[in-house]
Design an enzyme around this catalytic site. Structure first.
Site, mmCIF file in Angstrom:
data_model
loop_
_atom_site.group_PDB
_atom_site.id
_atom_site.type_symbol
_atom_site.label_atom_id
_atom_site.label_comp_id
_atom_site.label_asym_id
_atom_site.label_seq_id
_atom_site.Cartn_x
_atom_site.Cartn_y
_atom_site.Cartn_z
ATOM 1 N N ASP A 116 -48.549 -4.298 67.778
ATOM 2 C CA ASP A 116 -47.378 -4.453 66.914
ATOM 3 C C ASP A 116 -46.609 -5.695 67.335
ATOM 4 O O ASP A 116 -46.260 -5.847 68.505
ATOM 5 C CB ASP A 116 -46.492 -3.205 67.044
ATOM 6 C CG ASP A 116 -45.375 -3.187 66.018
ATOM 7 O OD1 ASP A 116 -45.471 -3.916 65.018
ATOM 8 O OD2 ASP A 116 -44.405 -2.449 66.232
ATOM 9 N N HIS A 123 -34.787 -9.307 62.103
ATOM 10 C CA HIS A 123 -34.925 -8.046 62.831
ATOM 11 C C HIS A 123 -34.720 -8.278 64.329
ATOM 12 O O HIS A 123 -33.977 -7.548 64.982
ATOM 13 C CB HIS A 123 -36.295 -7.419 62.572
ATOM 14 C CG HIS A 123 -36.549 -6.202 63.400
ATOM 15 N ND1 HIS A 123 -35.879 -5.010 63.194
ATOM 16 C CD2 HIS A 123 -37.378 -5.979 64.452
ATOM 17 C CE1 HIS A 123 -36.294 -4.113 64.070
ATOM 18 N NE2 HIS A 123 -37.191 -4.678 64.851
ATOM 19 N N GLU A 187 -39.695 1.921 60.887
ATOM 20 C CA GLU A 187 -39.831 0.468 60.857
ATOM 21 C C GLU A 187 -40.807 0.130 59.740
ATOM 22 O O GLU A 187 -41.966 0.546 59.779
ATOM 23 C CB GLU A 187 -40.324 -0.083 62.202
ATOM 24 C CG GLU A 187 -39.198 -0.042 63.240
ATOM 25 C CD GLU A 187 -39.496 -0.731 64.556
ATOM 26 O OE1 GLU A 187 -38.548 -1.159 65.222
ATOM 27 O OE2 GLU A 187 -40.691 -0.846 64.908
ATOM 28 N N GLU A 189 -43.254 -2.100 57.929
ATOM 29 C CA GLU A 189 -44.094 -3.206 58.389
ATOM 30 C C GLU A 189 -45.320 -3.364 57.496
ATOM 31 O O GLU A 189 -45.655 -2.500 56.693
ATOM 32 C CB GLU A 189 -44.578 -2.947 59.830
ATOM 33 C CG GLU A 189 -43.434 -2.610 60.798
ATOM 34 C CD GLU A 189 -43.798 -2.767 62.254
ATOM 35 O OE1 GLU A 189 -44.783 -3.481 62.553
ATOM 36 O OE2 GLU A 189 -43.097 -2.177 63.094
ATOM 37 N N ASP A 221 -43.767 2.242 61.533
ATOM 38 C CA ASP A 221 -43.783 2.397 62.987
ATOM 39 C C ASP A 221 -42.567 3.259 63.376
ATOM 40 O O ASP A 221 -41.534 2.751 63.813
ATOM 41 C CB ASP A 221 -43.716 1.003 63.638
ATOM 42 C CG ASP A 221 -43.673 1.058 65.148
ATOM 43 O OD1 ASP A 221 -44.132 2.051 65.722
ATOM 44 O OD2 ASP A 221 -43.170 0.074 65.754
ATOM 45 N N ARG A 225 -35.073 5.790 68.735
ATOM 46 C CA ARG A 225 -34.251 4.736 69.357
ATOM 47 C C ARG A 225 -33.617 5.163 70.672
ATOM 48 O O ARG A 225 -33.368 4.314 71.543
ATOM 49 C CB ARG A 225 -33.162 4.293 68.382
ATOM 50 C CG ARG A 225 -33.678 3.716 67.083
ATOM 51 C CD ARG A 225 -34.576 2.541 67.295
ATOM 52 N NE ARG A 225 -35.048 1.981 66.020
ATOM 53 C CZ ARG A 225 -35.979 1.045 65.936
ATOM 54 N NH1 ARG A 225 -36.544 0.546 67.028
ATOM 55 N NH2 ARG A 225 -36.362 0.603 64.763
ATOM 56 N N GLN A 228 -36.413 5.010 73.234
ATOM 57 C CA GLN A 228 -36.745 3.596 73.400
ATOM 58 C C GLN A 228 -35.721 2.856 74.251
ATOM 59 O O GLN A 228 -36.068 2.115 75.177
ATOM 60 C CB GLN A 228 -36.842 2.930 72.018
ATOM 61 C CG GLN A 228 -37.183 1.443 72.058
ATOM 62 C CD GLN A 228 -37.116 0.792 70.671
ATOM 63 O OE1 GLN A 228 -36.930 1.477 69.662
ATOM 64 N NE2 GLN A 228 -37.279 -0.513 70.622
ATOM 65 N N LYS A 241 -42.254 5.050 70.631
ATOM 66 C CA LYS A 241 -42.975 4.613 69.434
ATOM 67 C C LYS A 241 -44.397 5.178 69.344
ATOM 68 O O LYS A 241 -44.995 5.147 68.263
ATOM 69 C CB LYS A 241 -43.056 3.078 69.393
ATOM 70 C CG LYS A 241 -41.727 2.433 69.050
ATOM 71 C CD LYS A 241 -41.785 0.940 69.236
ATOM 72 C CE LYS A 241 -40.474 0.274 68.853
ATOM 73 N NZ LYS A 241 -40.284 0.184 67.395
ATOM 74 N N THR A 245 -47.605 6.636 64.046
ATOM 75 C CA THR A 245 -47.492 5.439 63.202
ATOM 76 C C THR A 245 -48.252 5.759 61.925
ATOM 77 O O THR A 245 -49.420 6.144 61.993
ATOM 78 C CB THR A 245 -48.141 4.225 63.909
ATOM 79 O OG1 THR A 245 -47.533 4.062 65.193
ATOM 80 C CG2 THR A 245 -47.958 2.950 63.101
ATOM 81 N N GLU A 346 -30.777 -1.007 61.944
ATOM 82 C CA GLU A 346 -30.051 -2.159 61.395
ATOM 83 C C GLU A 346 -29.185 -1.763 60.207
ATOM 84 O O GLU A 346 -28.052 -2.229 60.067
ATOM 85 C CB GLU A 346 -31.038 -3.250 60.959
ATOM 86 C CG GLU A 346 -31.831 -3.855 62.095
ATOM 87 C CD GLU A 346 -33.072 -4.562 61.580
ATOM 88 O OE1 GLU A 346 -32.997 -5.765 61.293
ATOM 89 O OE2 GLU A 346 -34.129 -3.905 61.454
HETATM 90 O O1 LIG Z 1 -35.927 -5.819 71.093
HETATM 91 C C1 LIG Z 1 -36.334 -4.727 71.512
HETATM 92 O O2 LIG Z 1 -36.103 -4.365 72.640
HETATM 93 C C2 LIG Z 1 -37.083 -3.799 70.645
HETATM 94 C C3 LIG Z 1 -37.625 -4.072 69.487
HETATM 95 C C4 LIG Z 1 -38.296 -3.130 68.602
HETATM 96 O O3 LIG Z 1 -38.079 -1.928 68.522
HETATM 97 C C5 LIG Z 1 -39.200 -3.723 67.622
HETATM 98 C C6 LIG Z 1 -40.666 -3.435 67.565
HETATM 99 O O4 LIG Z 1 -41.305 -2.350 67.548
HETATM 100 C C7 LIG Z 1 -41.343 -4.609 66.983
HETATM 101 C C8 LIG Z 1 -41.036 -4.742 65.530
HETATM 102 O O5 LIG Z 1 -41.359 -3.810 64.788
HETATM 103 O O6 LIG Z 1 -40.523 -5.779 65.085
HETATM 104 CA CA CA Z 2 -42.508 -1.987 65.188
HETATM 105 MG MG MG Z 3 -45.127 3.800 66.154
#
Ligand SMILES: O=C(O)/C=C/C(=O)CC(=O)CC(=O)O
Ligand code: CA
Ligand code: MG
Length: 401
Positions: A116, A123, A187, A189, A221, A225, A228, A241, A245, A346
């Protein structure tokens, strides 16, 4: 012009012809191609000698067909167009058309490795500001290479598979706790499906994109959060994540997207030579995100900073091999406006601003029972539209111990 009723003028006319795997009438999974609101049974077509691909179309996944390469992909596509347009083939082909509402669409290919990327500037800078307030919104490497991570191929699922809310660890002012994620997100994508492999130690240059990549899917995806935010430093996304997916059932071949290439955003500073793609093109895919039936966003793929050819070149520049069925995703597609973002992180600015849905309820992150549908279209030949189908998922409650 096709003889298939209703397919002419549809976003799934003979200019599209996406491939998938379907089940119907209690039979095991078979390869098919979508035309209008029908699936043309390609297993049956190859068994009848109407199309020849060395039995690659008589398999339960697309992988053997994906491995054939560009020349045979084109031969098969040309033959399918002929079967669906020439009146002389109608009698033989009509019995192989199955109405779409009578089939179940399953995962179209066995996923090899899953990567990914993080290629939307909007973003990446939004997430940077939300996750790292006061820091630089884009990290110093971002304009020099397409940042990405390896995900979990075994949890890539077909559209429609329930998304079970993950359990995990999140941090609180009183220290880490274990429980169901409270900040479950999407997400939006685009995924690129690799057909032709490359050897270990080899590199796939920016010019070899179309020789290796067969086509595209839509991809969600799903991202927890809270999990994460606590786990990701310094190695990047992990359990937040890897639980699920989802991908759309139809793999749209690159041939169907020939009219969708557009100049990608100019890159400044100039990239290193191995990333220099001339021409520097992205795809004009127009995504939509519906939350319980309310349209909440329309992310524009054309503005992605890194192109799919650059992503593939970067992915293999160290000599990493490609396998048939490898899947690499673009990264979340977000445009400059709030109604163009590809994540609810976002859309609600980190959960601070509620979203109003059509039934009068409000949301920040996903509730159990919520359904998210990501769709997309692209410009096709002669003013037509190419449909990319949809990737759908409904949230099922967590399964606590
Ligand atoms: O900047 C970060 O720490 C995290 C970013 C993401 O969650 C994004 C990721 O999975 C990639 C994307 O889908 O753009
Ligand atoms: Ca992603
Ligand atoms: Mg995923």
């Amino acid at each position: 012009m096709t003889w298939v009723a209703e397919a002419a003028g549809s976003a799934y006319g003979v200019h599209n012809l996406p491939y998938g795997v379907f089940r119907s009438a209690g039979r095991s999974p078979r390869i098919g191609v979508r035309v209008g609101d029908f699936v043309l049974d390609l297993d049956g077509a190859e068994a009848a000698g109407l199309v020849l691909a060395g039995d690659a179309l008589r398999q339960p996944t697309l992988n053997a067909f994906l491995a054939l390469g560009r020349a045979q992909w084109t031969t098969v596509r040309t033959r399918i167009v002929e079967l669906l347009t020439a009146e002389e083939h109608r009698a033989a082909v009509q019995p192989l058309l199955v109405p779409l509402d009578q089939v179940e669409l399953v995962l179209p290919f066995e996923v090899g490795d899953y990567v990914d990327f993080y290629s939307s500037e909007h973003h990446a800078s939004n997430v940077g500001q939300i996750f790292r307030p006061g820091g630089q919104s884009l990290l110093p490497n971002w304009r020099h290479l397409p940042v990405g991570y390896h995900g979990r191929a075994g949890t890539v699922v077909a559209s429609g598979t329930p998304v079970v809310r993950p359990m995990g660890q999140r941090n609180t002012p009183d220290g880490p706790v274990y429980g169901p994620s409270t900040r479950l997100d999407i997400e939006a994508e685009v995924g690129f499906v690799v057909g032709v492999p490359s050897p270990l130690g080899g590199r796939v240059g920016v010019d070899d994109f179309a020789a290796h990549v067969f086509g595209v899917v839509l991809l969600n995806d799903w991202s927890a959060r809270d999990i994460q935010a606590w786990e990701y430093q310094p190695l990047g996304p992990f359990l937040g994540k890897s639980f699920c997916t989802s991908i759309s059932p139809w793999v749209v071949p690159l041939e169907a997207l020939a009219d969708a290439w557009v100049p990608a955003p100019a890159q400044e500073p100039a990239v290193l030579d191995y990333l220099r793609d001339v021409p520097h093109l992205g795809l004009d895919l127009r995504l939509t995100v519906d939350w319980n039936g309310t349209r909440v966003s329309e992310p524009p793929f054309a503005g992605m900073y890194w192109t799919p050819a650059q992503q593939l070149a970067h992915l293999t520049v160290n000599g990493a091999a490609l396998r048939t069925g490898d899947l690499y995703a673009s990264g979340t597609v977000s445009g400059p406006r709030r109604d163009q973002v590809g994540s609810f992180l976002e859309l609600t600015w980190g959960g601070a601003e509620k979203v109003l849905l059509a039934d009068g309820s409000t949301r920040t992150f996903l509730a159990d029972g919520d359904t998210v549908t990501i769709g997309a279209t692209a410009p096709g030949p002669d003013g037509t539209t190419v449909g990319l189908g949809e990737v759908v998922g409904t949230i099922a409650p967590a399964r606590p111990d």
